[in-house]
Structure formats: structure tokens, C-alpha cells
Write an enzyme that holds these catalytic residues in place. Structure first.
Site, PDB file in Angstrom:
ATOM      1  N   GLU A 166       0.797  -1.225   0.000  1.00  0.00           N
ATOM      2  CA  GLU A 166       0.000   0.000   0.000  1.00  0.00           C
ATOM      3  C   GLU A 166       0.836   1.284   0.000  1.00  0.00           C
ATOM      4  O   GLU A 166       0.865   2.040   0.976  1.00  0.00           O
ATOM      5  CB  GLU A 166      -0.965   0.000   1.183  1.00  0.00           C
ATOM      6  CG  GLU A 166      -2.011  -1.089   1.088  1.00  0.00           C
ATOM      7  CD  GLU A 166      -3.025  -1.062   2.210  1.00  0.00           C
ATOM      8  OE1 GLU A 166      -4.066  -1.751   2.078  1.00  0.00           O
ATOM      9  OE2 GLU A 166      -2.808  -0.336   3.200  1.00  0.00           O
ATOM     10  N   GLU A 353      -5.631  -8.376   0.457  1.00  0.00           N
ATOM     11  CA  GLU A 353      -6.290  -8.001   1.708  1.00  0.00           C
ATOM     12  C   GLU A 353      -7.753  -7.702   1.416  1.00  0.00           C
ATOM     13  O   GLU A 353      -8.071  -6.986   0.468  1.00  0.00           O
ATOM     14  CB  GLU A 353      -5.673  -6.752   2.361  1.00  0.00           C
ATOM     15  CG  GLU A 353      -4.284  -6.931   2.940  1.00  0.00           C
ATOM     16  CD  GLU A 353      -3.773  -5.661   3.612  1.00  0.00           C
ATOM     17  OE1 GLU A 353      -4.609  -4.813   4.029  1.00  0.00           O
ATOM     18  OE2 GLU A 353      -2.545  -5.511   3.721  1.00  0.00           O
TER      19      GLU A 353
END
Length: 447
Positions: A166, A353
């Protein structure tokens, strides 16, 4: 009840991150990370929480792997703590840190669980931050050396590799909004950091290819969806910016060798220039084997002048929300899959995720988290829809195996399939754990 069937070759598992679960922050030669510093600074994390002990997975990794084995997981995504390997980010190696990850990986392989190793999940060594952190190009050099060490050390044991988790959060939440470590509020700094993170990714992939390391390497990027409130051009452009800030800004350089010009211009109008050096884009534009996408939420949105960095306003209609106040918008995941496939081709996609923060109550030794099960049902239905539509999805990882240190939220927000008593470190399987176990075992679910 309708049955949703998944491909037999689908990979199933869960994901975690080192600082969120390991603890042992000051043991066995581990150096300080920026999250140690940030969480120990009053006012940064709710309730003054920190990751000093977390889930104590450093000492309980075998117990956690047993939970994975009982779940039926065939992939486990985890991150390596950079300061556990190089306490000052570079220089002398810490053999005890390497031993911990060898023991972890060997145990996974013994159980038939494929390790997915993430090189960087936000725990930058503090010693590097003291010299500018990701704003300093020398950190890219240090990361390249760290990546080379990990590649060589675990070559042949790890099948899936990821570079940086991320980067949107590591760049903009950390250096523009200031809510994550190191906690700065400077747009130019955030843009500079974002480029160096993408450059570090490219350098690592190049090292991986040059060394001939076994396995597949990819990303773990933020994804989200914004559906325009209307067909007005300003609403559509605002949503494009939000989606693109998550995806295009970090994946276009990898797949297209250039940053999206519309965002380069937007940041410039906001006072931040993109600075690159000759040869950067060639390094970044290394072929990767899969895209890892992290998806939690989406929304309907519209243009609103001077509302945040991107001049966009979310319109809360009637979506349910998770306990962390993120709208539940499973259809956005389906749309994200199509967006990725249309923009970057039929590259394999891995949901690295996806999960829900819920109010979990331990009652009579059980956690009846039906709201989390419903969230997973909705999003796995979106996964199935995308697969049936021809999208090349190869795996799904639930976030997270364990309740853990949820960054600036501390320990008050739980995402785990397994409940953790943070006073005793006891693990208790939630109803969602048993539900997910059944999905993995059957290869299908009822809705």
C-alpha cells in the site's frame, strides 16, 4: 439458497503484517522502526497503544501457523520487519532476525502452506528516517540491498513475493495527512516519497530478476471505487482522481512507464511537483507476475471544491458500515477487478487483503461475528462474479488472521478471524473462522 462456486485451483489464505502482530520490539537485536517512534509519541495512536507486544506472534508463530493449518489455508501473506534484519536499515545483518523468519517459513512449508513474503509493510528503520527516510534517495539504495538479502536468504522457500504494501498509505497517509508514521503534513514530501517507493519497487524487481530468484513477484496496492453521483463531468473527474490516486499513480509507472498526466497536473496545481531522474522510469517499468490488490470499501461521490486533496465528497446513502466507519460496498470490488484488467491487461490478480472491522464480543468463549461473515459473503460473491466474467483472479487472502495493532486506531479495532485477548495473548477462533474454513474446504459457499 444459491451456491457460489470457486475454481478448484483458487488460492486461499490470510494476511498479516510484522509490526501489527510480532511484538518483541526490543528483543534479539531488532532496531527501532518509525512505528516504534510514532506510536510512543503521545497523541498519535488511540489510547496510547503501541506494537511493543502486539499479538506476541514473534514467540507464538507456531501457534499461529497451527491456526492457519486448521483453517485449511494454502497461502499465508506476512511481512518481514526490515529493522529486525538490518537494525539501522543497512550495514550489519542481524542473524537472529533471519533465524526467526527461517523458522517461520520452514514451519509454513512443513504444513504445506505457501509463504507470500512482503518486503515492506511500513516499518522503516528509524535510523534511515533520521536521514530523511523515503524522501532521501539513499533509502532506495538501502531497500535494494535489504531486498537482495531477503531474496538470497529465502530463495527456494518462498513462492510469492511482494515488494511494498500500500504505497498510497506509506506516502500520503504518512507524509501528507500525518496520521501514520512518520506523521508529516507536506504534499511535496508525500509526492517525493511516492516516487521513491515506486522506484524502490522497481529496483527490487530488477534485483529479483537479475539474481534469478524462484517464484513470482508482484505488488500490494490500495484499491477503492467511487461511483459518480451524477454524469456531470466534474463528478466523473473527481471519482477518476480518487480511483487513480489509489491505483493509476502507483501502477501506471510499472505497466506503462509513466505517471498519469492528469494526476501530475493535479498535484502541480495543488503545489507539488513530480521529481524524477533520468533512468528512473526504465527501472520502475520492470515486468511483474501479478497484481496484489487490497480492497476494503468504496462509495458514491461527487466533486466538491477544496474538499481534501482531490476535491471530492463522499455521499453516504444507505450503505452499512464496518466499525471503523468504512462503507460496505462489495460491488466496488467487482468494478475494481474490471478496471485493473482493462487498464493493465489480463495479468493475474490476487486479493491480498479484504476484511471487516467489527464489534467483536467474547461471550461464553465464543465470538459470534455474523456481520463479518456477511461482509465476506458479499465480497466473495463479487470475486465470483469477476471470475465468471473472465477476470484472471488466482487467490483471495482475508485480512486478517488475528486481531492486531490497527495502526493509529490501536487495539480498539478488530479485523481478525481469530480473537486475541491482548492481556494474555490467548487466541480464540471466531464464527467467521469456522465459516471461512468451510468455504476453503468446499470451494463454494451459500448466500
Amino acid at each position: 439458497m444459491p451456491i457460489i462456486q470457486f475454481p478448484k485451483e483458487m488460492k486461499w489464505g490470510t494476511a498479516t503484517a510484522a509490526y501489527q502482530i510480532e511484538g518483541a520490539a526490543f528483543e534479539d537485536g531488532r532496531g527501532l522502526s518509525i512505528w516504534d517512534t510514532f506510536s510512543h509519541t503521545p497523541g498519535n495512536v488511540k489510547n496510547g497503544d503501541n506494537g511493543d507486544v502486539a499479538c506476541d506472534s514473534y514467540h507464538r508463530y507456531a501457534e499461529d501457523i497451527e491456526l492457519l493449518d486448521q483453517l485449511g489455508a494454502n497461502v499465508y501473506r506476512f511481512s518481514v520487519s526490515w529493522p529486525r534484519i538490518y537494525p539501522t536499515g543497512k550495514g550489519e545483518l542481524n542473524p537472529k532476525g533471519l533465524k526467526y523468519y527461517h523458522d517461520l517459513i520452514d514451519k509454513l512449508v512443513e504444513k504445506g502452506i505457501e509463504p507470500m513474503l512482503t518486503l515492506y509493510h511500513w516499518d522503516l528503520p528509524q535510523a534511515l528516517q533520521d536521514h530523511g527516510g523515503w524522501a532521501n534517495r539513499e533509502t532506495v539504495d538501502a531497500f535494494s540491498r535489504y531486498a537482495e538479502t531477503i531474496f538470497k536468504e529465502f530463495n527456494g522457500k518462498v513462492k510469492y513475493w511482494q515488494t511494498i504494501n500500500e504505497p498510497l498509505c506509506a506516502a500520503f497517509l504518512s507524509n501528507y495527512r500525518g496520521v501514520h508514521a512518520p506523521g508529516f503534513k507536506d504534499l511535496q514530501l508525500a509526492v517525493d516519497v511516492s516516487h521513491h517507493l515506486v522506484l524502490a519497487h522497481g529496483r527490487a524487481v530488477k534485483v529479483f530478476r537479475d539474481l534469478g530468484i524462484e517464484g513470482k513477484i508482484g505488488t500490494a496496492t490500495n484499491t477503492t471505487w467511487r461511483e459518480p453521483f451524477s454524469n456531470k463531468s466534474e463528478d466523473m473527474e473527481a471519482c477518476k482522481r480518487e480511483i487513480g490516486h489509489n491505483i493509476d499513480w502507483f501502477l501506471d509507472p510499472i505497466f506503462k512507464g509513466e505517471y498519469p498526466q492528469y494526476l501530475v497536473d493535479w498535484f502541480k496545481n495543488k503545489g507539488a511537483d513530480l521529481h524524477t531522474e533520468e533512468g528512473d522510469m526504465e527501472i520502475i517499468c520492470q515486468p511483474i507476475d501479478f497484481i496484489g490488490g487490497n480492497y476494503y470499501s468504496g462509495n458514491i461521490a461527487r466533486y466538491k471544491e477544496n474538499d481534501g486533496l482531490l476535491d471530492i465528497e463522499n455521499i453516504e446513502i444507505d450503505y452499512d458500515q464496518t466499525y471503523i466507519e468504512w462503507p460496505i460496498y462489495a460491488d466496488g470490488l467487482y468494478k475494481v477487478f474490471h478496471y485493473l484488467a482493462e487498464r493493465y491487461g489480463n495479468i493475474p490478480l490476487f486479493i491480498t487483503e479484504n476484511g471487516a472491522c467489527c464489534i467483536d464480543k467474547l461471550e461464553n468463549g465464543k465470538v459470534m461475528d455474523q456481520d463479518r461473515i456477511k461482509y465476506y459473503q458479499q465480497h466473495l460473491t463479487a470475486v465470483s462474479r469477476a471470475i465468471e466474467s473472465g477476470i484472471n483472479i488466482i487467490g483471495y487472502l482475508a485480512w486478517s488472521l488475528l486481531d492486531n495493532f490497527e495502526w493509529a486506531e490501536g487495539y480498539g479495532k478488530r479485523f481478525g478471524l481469530v480473537y486475541v485477548d491482548f492481556n494474555t495473548a490467548e487466541r480464540i477462533k471466531k464464527d467467521s473462522y469456522y465459516w471461512y474454513k468451510k468455504v476453503i474446504a468446499n470451494g463454494w459457499m451459500e448466500i
